[in-house]
Design a protein around this motif. Sequence first.
Motif, PDB file in Angstrom:
ATOM      1  N   GLY A   1     -10.770  28.669 -11.024  1.00  0.00           N
ATOM      2  CA  GLY A   1      -9.525  29.313 -10.624  1.00  0.00           C
ATOM      3  C   GLY A   1      -9.480  29.909  -9.232  1.00  0.00           C
ATOM      4  O   GLY A   1      -8.404  30.329  -8.788  1.00  0.00           O
ATOM      5  N   ASP A   2     -10.595  29.968  -8.532  1.00  0.00           N
ATOM      6  CA  ASP A   2     -10.551  30.511  -7.177  1.00  0.00           C
ATOM      7  C   ASP A   2      -9.976  29.464  -6.222  1.00  0.00           C
ATOM      8  O   ASP A   2     -10.240  28.272  -6.372  1.00  0.00           O
ATOM      9  CB  ASP A   2     -11.964  30.897  -6.705  1.00  0.00           C
ATOM     10  CG  ASP A   2     -12.445  32.200  -7.336  1.00  0.00           C
ATOM     11  OD1 ASP A   2     -11.848  32.660  -8.328  1.00  0.00           O
ATOM     12  OD2 ASP A   2     -13.442  32.748  -6.842  1.00  0.00           O
ATOM     13  N   PRO A   3      -9.205  29.904  -5.232  1.00  0.00           N
ATOM     14  CA  PRO A   3      -8.576  28.906  -4.341  1.00  0.00           C
ATOM     15  C   PRO A   3      -9.587  28.106  -3.520  1.00  0.00           C
ATOM     16  O   PRO A   3      -9.290  26.985  -3.118  1.00  0.00           O
ATOM     17  CB  PRO A   3      -7.677  29.765  -3.439  1.00  0.00           C
ATOM     18  CG  PRO A   3      -8.182  31.161  -3.572  1.00  0.00           C
ATOM     19  CD  PRO A   3      -8.776  31.276  -4.933  1.00  0.00           C
ATOM     20  N   ASP A   4     -10.738  28.656  -3.281  1.00  0.00           N
ATOM     21  CA  ASP A   4     -11.775  27.941  -2.531  1.00  0.00           C
ATOM     22  C   ASP A   4     -12.840  27.381  -3.466  1.00  0.00           C
ATOM     23  O   ASP A   4     -13.979  27.154  -3.041  1.00  0.00           O
ATOM     24  CB  ASP A   4     -12.404  28.868  -1.490  1.00  0.00           C
ATOM     25  CG  ASP A   4     -12.946  30.151  -2.126  1.00  0.00           C
ATOM     26  OD1 ASP A   4     -12.586  30.448  -3.294  1.00  0.00           O
ATOM     27  OD2 ASP A   4     -13.708  30.870  -1.455  1.00  0.00           O
ATOM     28  N   ASN A   5     -12.450  27.133  -4.705  1.00  0.00           N
ATOM     29  CA  ASN A   5     -13.395  26.533  -5.650  1.00  0.00           C
ATOM     30  C   ASN A   5     -13.996  25.266  -5.023  1.00  0.00           C
ATOM     31  O   ASN A   5     -13.267  24.373  -4.595  1.00  0.00           O
ATOM     32  CB  ASN A   5     -12.643  26.168  -6.936  1.00  0.00           C
ATOM     33  CG  ASN A   5     -13.547  25.501  -7.938  1.00  0.00           C
ATOM     34  OD1 ASN A   5     -14.439  26.125  -8.484  1.00  0.00           O
ATOM     35  ND2 ASN A   5     -13.314  24.210  -8.175  1.00  0.00           N
TER      36      ASN A   5
END
Lengths: 357, 357, 357, 357
Positions: free
Chosen positions: C276-280
């Motif tokens: 779920g992190d944008p920089d996954n």
Amino acid sequence: MTNDIPTPTATPPDILRCASMEIVVTDLARSREFYVDVLGLVVTEEDENVIYLRTFEEFIHHNLVLRQGPVAAAAAFAFRVRAPEDVDLAEAYYRELGCRTERRGDGFVKGVGDSVRVTDPLGFPYEFFHKVEHVERLAWRYDLYGPGALVRLDHFNQVTPDVPRGRKYLEDLGFRVTEDIRDADGVTYAAWLRRKGTVHDTALTGGDGPRMHHIAFATHEKHNIIAICDKLGARRRSDCIERGPGRHGVSNAFYLYLRDPDGHRVEIYTQDYYTGDPDNPVVTWDVHDNQRRDWWGNPVVASWYTEASLVLDLDGDPQPVVAREAPSELAVTVGADGFSYTRAGDTAQGFTHGSPL
Amino acid sequence: MTNDIPTPTATPPDILRCASMEIVVTDLARSREFYVDVLGLVVTEEDENVIYLRTFEEFIHHNLVLRQGPVAAAAAFAFRVRAPEDVDLAEAYYRELGCRTERRGDGFVKGVGDSVRVTDPLGFPYEFFHKVEHVERLAWRYDLYGPGALVRLDHFNQVTPDVPRGRKYLEDLGFRVTEDIRDADGVTYAAWLRRKGTVHDTALTGGDGPRMHHIAFATHEKHNIIAICDKLGARRRSDCIERGPGRHGVSNAFYLYLRDPDGHRVEIYTQDYYTGDPDNPVVTWDVHDNQRRDWWGNPVVASWYTEASLVLDLDGDPQPVVAREAPSELAVTVGADGFSYTRAGDTAQGFTHGSPL
Amino acid sequence: MTNDIPTPTATPPDILRCASMEIVVTDLARSREFYVDVLGLVVTEEDENVIYLRTFEEFIHHNLVLRQGPVAAAAAFAFRVRAPEDVDLAEAYYRELGCRTERRGDGFVKGVGDSVRVTDPLGFPYEFFHKVEHVERLAWRYDLYGPGALVRLDHFNQVTPDVPRGRKYLEDLGFRVTEDIRDADGVTYAAWLRRKGTVHDTALTGGDGPRMHHIAFATHEKHNIIAICDKLGARRRSDCIERGPGRHGVSNAFYLYLRDPDGHRVEIYTQDYYTGDPDNPVVTWDVHDNQRRDWWGNPVVASWYTEASLVLDLDGDPQPVVAREAPSELAVTVGADGFSYTRAGDTAQGFTHGSPL
Amino acid sequence: MTNDIPTPTATPPDILRCASMEIVVTDLARSREFYVDVLGLVVTEEDENVIYLRTFEEFIHHNLVLRQGPVAAAAAFAFRVRAPEDVDLAEAYYRELGCRTERRGDGFVKGVGDSVRVTDPLGFPYEFFHKVEHVERLAWRYDLYGPGALVRLDHFNQVTPDVPRGRKYLEDLGFRVTEDIRDADGVTYAAWLRRKGTVHDTALTGGDGPRMHHIAFATHEKHNIIAICDKLGARRRSDCIERGPGRHGVSNAFYLYLRDPDGHRVEIYTQDYYTGDPDNPVVTWDVHDNQRRDWWGNPVVASWYTEASLVLDLDGDPQPVVAREAPSELAVTVGADGFSYTRAGDTAQGFTHGSPL
């Protein structure tokens, strides 16, 4: 404590394994709901008075008989013997011991042939049979498995006041001890004895007896046991859970103790170890090792030590219960709150095994 | 009890998830033994004063920071925000609330960039950051997994005297309640709040606070949690096990509570459910439902209700602890023996959810 | 290969997650036997023409609709959006793309309100809805769980000839790539895209399309998947098993592929990771890495690459299938025996992820 | 086919169980990496030429001996007998059969006392011993367990051209058949034979022989086997995986087949059933039942049928391999692509058991 049970000159029967238990229940419908609907045991056959149940990997007619009756009790601890002649041996063996015996060529229950029942020297109703009706082994019937499928009858557990006395008697009968619990003063609190190559076919727990402590069924994996708890929760029957789930120290198995509607105790059990070699190392646990009964040190509820089922004599009457004179495991290990705790400093590994090459 | 926390006019930061906790430990070597040798957390980096640990599926620098210090306490509950600008938003938001804040462009700990720490209205040290060092996500490194591998940081749990007050504050901050525990008199005993799509990123437990109740790590399967217990038994450290393993009612997850060498509580947790829809049904449990905290009705040990870790202010001094005035969950549900039991008749399912189409 | 799909100026809808699929089956009774009796999906409601099914942790009306029809096909890939207004956004978005759209205020299926269906630029029937009937979330109903209980809809998988073209379109729509498969020549063979915080809500597999490759349901643990295989064996339906069980390289999940009575492919899936992190970090796999599709290097059966379900247009007619021009994953990785093997020397770890602090 | 092996007049030894295998490996360091670093077997002792390994629940000195040598082969299939005198019985038994025997009072390997090795009538190097050094049973050492811990030696598997001939010989020696594979023409393709109460201590697989097909170790649960696969993937050693994991039809166990650096085949195995009763029902599988070898119908790779390890004579020279004359299971069941598939119509359950009350 009491007088030893003499070793008979007769040859003992060759016992294969614990095979089934007959219990008296006071409300057959409620017991059926517990053993069939909740635990998922398979009904081999039933009528209005009795239900014959088996596990998924069993091929003999039943592992548990529920019989409607006025007083909840254990009516028979049944062992299967190797050959038809071993039933004769059993009868002669117990007669030499002075025990009352009863023989029935067509069996005491359905599905079983020639059998002898005895009231053994400890007061327990033991049964020995060989001939048995084969039924479908449902091991491959995964279409019938529930999440907590019970696959084998694993063992019995009996409460008796004098464990060393009972142990000698069972060793004479051909059982071998795999583990026990003692203290530094030489008191024995419990012993585990086996015929088949697992930790036990029966165990002796020190306490007022003769009483039936529990009957144990095996699952394949630990999650099966957890599934049983989850299902009990969903049925709002979590009050059936008496102790666990947890890891035993003794036996190294993963366990759960339930109480049926009459209070009969049922253990669900998985993953002990192979014990079939004659020099299998005996593991002795110190009664003050708080990981002996639960490897994680979780407290043992007092009822687990004090409550157990009556057992019947051959007339169907409850056996009188004799008090244990030796110190009870509950008294030596339990706190004021009724739970069994560790003592300060109980950190030694607490078990030993020999190396007799 | 106390006055409500006003809703700021400022836009709250867009919080992604609970991301890491910094705790002060009094013996770093003993704590390392617990978190690394026993629990198997991965060391990202360490020196003589601090150890940075992460889980197997994490790609940010750490999920737990152990810092040597004089008094065991929780120093920061750190949340990751969606964008660098959200750190500015967080700072402004808490300033409007009148909270003390501290901003560090290079972070308060290694591996993390621009961050703000605040003492929040409940007295907790919250941290918000976005920039973070990426490290290897070890998800595929099964050569490094132990039997009880911890794969994710799942959530925090905070003790606070007035749960509704804290709940409103966290809802304003963007959290959503997934479950709570109440009684018929309107008292709220606990609430679970989430940002990511699980049951919680943090929970509020009613009690004397502010204190840190626990930090929770996730495993893949239930047997992983059992393996941790078994390993603790083998290391003769079963005294670390405070409660469980068991199945929660709230969250439906399988759980275990441990206490680290300083008494900091760590939960191991697996298998709650997806909550990411905005109308995700809120589950409300009755405080008298004895399956709310353990689905199997197993008693909750009193220490679980009463003991928790101090939290620090931005100077590193422990926050004073304020007593809960509302009835405590322990008092309303626990027997004289110190264990939490069911009340007679507590058999209603006890939870509800709406259907708002 | 083909012309890019332009990025609309319209705001895309805020998609929460893949929510349900509607499939046409040619014999509803046989399909019911497969999805209900074998897989244990829960029937929300049904009539002679259609069955609405859901998973154990779902609270919306259904995750799968089976509709009796003349030609087996996928009729709708339905995504839930965050708010009612997002249905308007979806309609406007696809109209700007020149796609055919159809809006129904009362939904295309029972249990769902205002919805729009479109034929998207790749030829797939996508549906977007927000309003939905809430039903009981059965997460706690362990009395109803079977050994292989399906607890969530996890993802869709779509076959399309030009994966980069489809990827750009889905990224514009708000999806984020988590993993992909490429070769050194720049050819993309597959891509995984997510909205919720898992590895995917849908994936694009390069091949003749538009076709539906599979729909995937999640279980809690790996043994649940094994139980489904065991049950299929017991029902003598092992021919339903197309591939697996195994561990994916991509997604790191444990998987099984089944074929329903019409040949629709169903994946059973468990334990991917949080994204779920944008920089996954995006994981890129080399198409020649033989552990990309099965981490254990087990061969992929050719049918898995070549067979897939037709998809319908908004009139209910099958979409024509366009051939993939780029090299097929089957052709570049599969041996003469029809199974996908490693190439000599394919031992590099083969995936990379960035570290953008 | 060939002449029967006569039944000796001598009393056969009372065999307890398969106990250990000695194999010759060509690169001891590479084999150590496989058996110790990957599979996690426990080193009892080792030097530059030989490594003694055991499983976690074993209390005898070793279950596997790796010996450095010029030609990869199996040097001894060792069985433990009940009493010291059984070694004498074994020697006399094989001498009556005209077999070459060799007796060593101090054992052929470390940790084992008085032993006899024979070249049996099928050409296999069998060893019988009773005296053995006891070592720590590591069952409770969960601090040492890896995720794929091997807990018991389960069985051997031997390739021989004439299965009925070998079966009669092993039944004379005291083994009992639990399951077999046959066709309607009376050809026997394989047989499973046991001493301890599991499905087998050894099995006979029809093929060119004498050769060693595999040695099998048990784990507690299915996820342990999956963990071994996952670890092999992480070490980029998935080429070690030859077949599985899967569910056997025969034995009902969950399985995995690996190949060690010399090509010796190792099975990992869990959860077969109790077979200790003398009338345990024999399960006969039809060779055309495609669920017999894999309950899920997954194809059996051709190498599994054709490749096996040489076995040594008492001088350490490889035994010549004699071709099987009867139809091979591979030939009657395998498709042109080298994988074993179902035939059309192979849907009968295909196994039977009697009910001899």
